[in-house]
Design a protein around this motif. Structure first.
Motif, mmCIF file in Angstrom:
data_model
loop_
_atom_site.group_PDB
_atom_site.id
_atom_site.type_symbol
_atom_site.label_atom_id
_atom_site.label_comp_id
_atom_site.label_asym_id
_atom_site.label_seq_id
_atom_site.Cartn_x
_atom_site.Cartn_y
_atom_site.Cartn_z
ATOM 1 N N GLU A 92 -3.900 4.094 -9.782
ATOM 2 C CA GLU A 92 -4.231 2.990 -8.629
ATOM 3 C C GLU A 92 -5.614 3.050 -8.356
ATOM 4 N N LYS A 93 -6.272 4.127 -8.498
ATOM 5 C CA LYS A 93 -7.728 4.036 -8.140
ATOM 6 C C LYS A 93 -8.597 4.058 -9.403
ATOM 7 N N SER A 94 -8.335 4.048 -10.257
ATOM 8 C CA SER A 94 -9.378 4.370 -11.461
ATOM 9 C C SER A 94 -9.212 3.311 -12.580
ATOM 10 N N LEU A 95 -8.177 2.823 -12.697
ATOM 11 C CA LEU A 95 -7.923 1.803 -13.906
ATOM 12 C C LEU A 95 -7.697 0.309 -13.558
ATOM 13 N N ASN A 96 -8.125 -0.550 -14.264
ATOM 14 C CA ASN A 96 -7.702 -1.943 -14.327
ATOM 15 C C ASN A 96 -7.069 -2.494 -15.364
ATOM 16 N N PHE A 97 -6.403 -1.494 -16.067
ATOM 17 C CA PHE A 97 -5.705 -1.886 -17.376
ATOM 18 C C PHE A 97 -4.246 -2.619 -16.878
ATOM 19 N N PHE A 98 -3.921 -2.603 -15.741
ATOM 20 C CA PHE A 98 -2.583 -3.101 -15.411
ATOM 21 C C PHE A 98 -2.509 -3.948 -14.352
ATOM 22 N N GLU A 99 -1.308 -4.822 -14.442
ATOM 23 C CA GLU A 99 -1.455 -5.835 -13.278
ATOM 24 C C GLU A 99 0.041 -5.909 -12.578
ATOM 25 N N ASP A 100 0.042 -5.924 -11.322
ATOM 26 C CA ASP A 100 1.160 -5.900 -10.582
ATOM 27 C C ASP A 100 2.133 -4.628 -10.661
ATOM 28 N N LYS A 101 1.232 -3.420 -11.071
ATOM 29 C CA LYS A 101 2.054 -2.340 -10.876
ATOM 30 C C LYS A 101 2.536 -1.452 -9.566
ATOM 31 N N ASP A 102 1.362 -1.735 -8.761
ATOM 32 C CA ASP A 102 1.482 -1.151 -7.214
ATOM 33 C C ASP A 102 1.589 0.386 -7.651
ATOM 34 N N PHE A 103 0.812 1.267 -8.160
ATOM 35 C CA PHE A 103 0.733 2.483 -8.490
ATOM 36 C C PHE A 103 0.789 3.346 -7.302
ATOM 37 N N GLY A 104 -0.105 2.761 -6.105
ATOM 38 C CA GLY A 104 -0.058 3.616 -5.005
ATOM 39 C C GLY A 104 1.138 3.620 -4.215
ATOM 40 N N VAL A 105 1.929 2.348 -4.336
ATOM 41 C CA VAL A 105 3.318 2.808 -3.719
ATOM 42 C C VAL A 105 4.277 3.555 -4.464
ATOM 43 N N LYS A 106 4.130 3.024 -5.771
ATOM 44 C CA LYS A 106 5.078 4.111 -6.565
ATOM 45 C C LYS A 106 4.789 5.354 -6.540
ATOM 46 N N SER A 107 3.388 5.942 -6.278
ATOM 47 C CA SER A 107 3.058 7.171 -6.291
ATOM 48 C C SER A 107 3.640 7.936 -5.005
ATOM 49 N N VAL A 108 3.577 7.277 -3.987
ATOM 50 C CA VAL A 108 3.971 7.645 -2.612
ATOM 51 C C VAL A 108 5.566 8.021 -2.440
ATOM 52 N N GLU A 109 6.275 6.866 -3.156
ATOM 53 C CA GLU A 109 7.910 6.780 -3.296
ATOM 54 C C GLU A 109 8.174 8.030 -3.997
ATOM 55 N N LEU A 110 7.419 8.241 -5.129
ATOM 56 C CA LEU A 110 7.816 9.406 -6.060
ATOM 57 C C LEU A 110 7.427 10.698 -5.350
ATOM 58 N N ALA A 111 6.444 10.889 -4.720
ATOM 59 C CA ALA A 111 6.152 12.162 -4.086
ATOM 60 C C ALA A 111 7.093 12.345 -2.940
ATOM 61 N N ASN A 112 7.685 11.351 -2.313
ATOM 62 C CA ASN A 112 8.514 11.694 -1.222
ATOM 63 C C ASN A 112 9.841 12.089 -1.809
ATOM 64 N N TRP A 113 10.334 11.470 -2.778
ATOM 65 C CA TRP A 113 11.344 11.793 -3.451
ATOM 66 C C TRP A 113 11.308 13.329 -3.918
ATOM 67 N N ALA A 114 10.289 13.593 -4.386
ATOM 68 C CA ALA A 114 10.038 14.998 -4.973
ATOM 69 C C ALA A 114 10.116 16.089 -3.555
ATOM 70 N N SER A 115 9.683 15.654 -2.444
ATOM 71 C CA SER A 115 9.809 16.545 -1.391
ATOM 72 C C SER A 115 11.130 16.678 -1.018
ATOM 73 N N GLU A 116 12.112 15.863 -1.212
ATOM 74 C CA GLU A 116 13.551 15.935 -0.858
ATOM 75 C C GLU A 116 14.186 17.071 -1.594
ATOM 76 N N SER A 117 13.499 17.283 -2.902
ATOM 77 C CA SER A 117 14.152 18.243 -3.648
ATOM 78 C C SER A 117 13.567 19.553 -3.659
ATOM 79 N N GLN A 118 12.490 19.782 -2.653
ATOM 80 C CA GLN A 118 11.861 20.985 -2.008
ATOM 81 C C GLN A 118 13.083 22.094 -1.625
ATOM 82 N N LEU A 119 13.016 23.388 -2.142
ATOM 83 C CA LEU A 119 14.252 24.211 -1.592
ATOM 84 C C LEU A 119 13.882 24.646 -0.147
#
Length: 354
Positions: free
Chosen positions: A57-84
């Motif tokens: 999200e911060k370092s590359l301009n290779f991509f268009e309309d990928k919303d990596f910042g949003v995706k990263s937060v969604e994935l991080a939150n999903w992983a937190s739900e699997s924390q024991l």
């Protein structure tokens, strides 16, 4: 060369995106098999991918309309739900054996910290701190961590768990909590004292039947030492990592890959290659080259990346194959952890590969 790298990274990232949009549980699938199935997701690789996406999200301009910042937060939150409940992260996919893993907890902590640093997602740093507290509480009296505490190795200390030191070093850097630094340094000292004169690390096997060290375990160890050398400005950890990687270079094949396992004499005992380990070696070589400017490390890193690009399938009609790197050449199983390491190797090497 830039176009080749751009196409490779884009295809690999697209594979990661498919790995969670095409499963019903919205975490990153641990792997895709040639049977046509995506596995269930795992917490550690989902958090790891979240960290990678936050960088994109911060370092590359290779991509268009990928919303990596949003995706990263969604994935991080999903992983937190699997924390024991203990705050550790399990080793396997959800629903499998849910024993706590030191290595996988460390990988998740790194990913959560990256998400917090790059997006400000508070939930990620809370999860990382809780997991860091668990790592501190479960460090042994000699500075080591037992591998998974409860897993198939029977709680044997393993050097690759120095990944926990790197996770704690990152936590200390972000939170300024000195406890994390103390435990990180304790683990680092234990690990570097397991290194022999030829660069090999004792007690670095994932197999209870052999002391041979897999290339990927060497990779986990070396990358953790390099990360800590940077954070703590400590040449001892840099020299230890450099010594280990230098001992591997003579075994790099003309194709750019490395054998997958080594004995105490640092001789290969299994000739087939390991794509995860090769990506880790590429990352390590580039990071070492940044410090010492020795051309042999740069050339080894370039060769390793080129090998991986050459076996990446950019044209497959199968969603689970196109853009991925297999666990081994000609073996049709594709792990997200390997794809992450492959992307990271190219990102680190971009300054040298263009």
């Amino acid at each position: 060369m830039l176009r080749k790298i751009k196409n490779s990274i884009t295809a690999a990232v697209d594979w990661l995106c498919r790995s969670y949009t095409l499963n019903s549980q919205k975490g990153i699938s641990e792997y895709y098999s040639s049977t046509g199935n995506w596995s269930k997701p795992s917490a550690y690789v989902t958090a790891e991918t979240a960290g990678l996406f936050s960088h994109l999200e911060k370092s590359l301009n290779f991509f268009e309309d990928k919303d990596f910042g949003v995706k990263s937060v969604e994935l991080a939150n999903w992983a937190s739900e699997s924390q024991l409940d203990s705050a550790a992260v399990p080793a396997g996919v959800i629903g499998s054996s849910m024993y706590p893993s030191v290595l996988r907890t460390a990988q998740a902590v790194k990913g959560w910290i990256e998400v917090y640093t790059n997006t400000g997602n508070e939930r990620s740093i809370v999860c990382a701190i809780r997991a860091g507290e668990w790592l501190c509480a479960n460090q042994d009296g000699d500075g080591s961590w037992r591998s998974g505490l409860n897993d198939e190795l029977g709680g044997i200390a393993r050097v690759f768990n120095v990944a926990a030191s790197y996770a704690l070093a990152l936590l200390r850097q972000e939170t300024k909590i000195e406890k994390f630094k103390e435990h990180a340094l304790f683990g680092l000292e234990w690990a570097v004292h397991r290194q022999t004169d030829n660069g090999w690390f004792k007690m670095n096997s994932s197999d209870s039947q052999t002391q041979d060290s897999s290339l990927r375990n060497i990779g986990y160890t070396v990358l953790s030492l390099l990360g800590c050398a940077e954070i703590f400005n400590n040449d001892k950890y840099l020299k230890s990592a450099e010594k280990a990687v230098e001992s591997m270079l003579k075994w790099q094949r003309l194709s750019g890959d490395f054998p997958s396992r080594f004995n105490h004499k640092n001789n290969p005992t299994i000739s087939r290659h390991c794509c995860l380990g090769t990506a880790q070696m590429a990352k390590s070589c580039f990071l070492i080259y940044r410090k010492n400017k020795k051309e042999k490390f740069l050339e080894a890193g370039k060769k390793a990346v080129d090998f991986l690009i050459n076996i990446q399938d950019l044209n497959s009609k199968y969603d689970g194959i196109k853009g991925a790197v297999p666990v081994e050449k000609n073996k049709k199983i594709f792990f997200a952890e390997t794809v992450n390491a492959f992307i990271e190797a190219q990102l680190i090497g971009l300054e040298f590969l263009i």
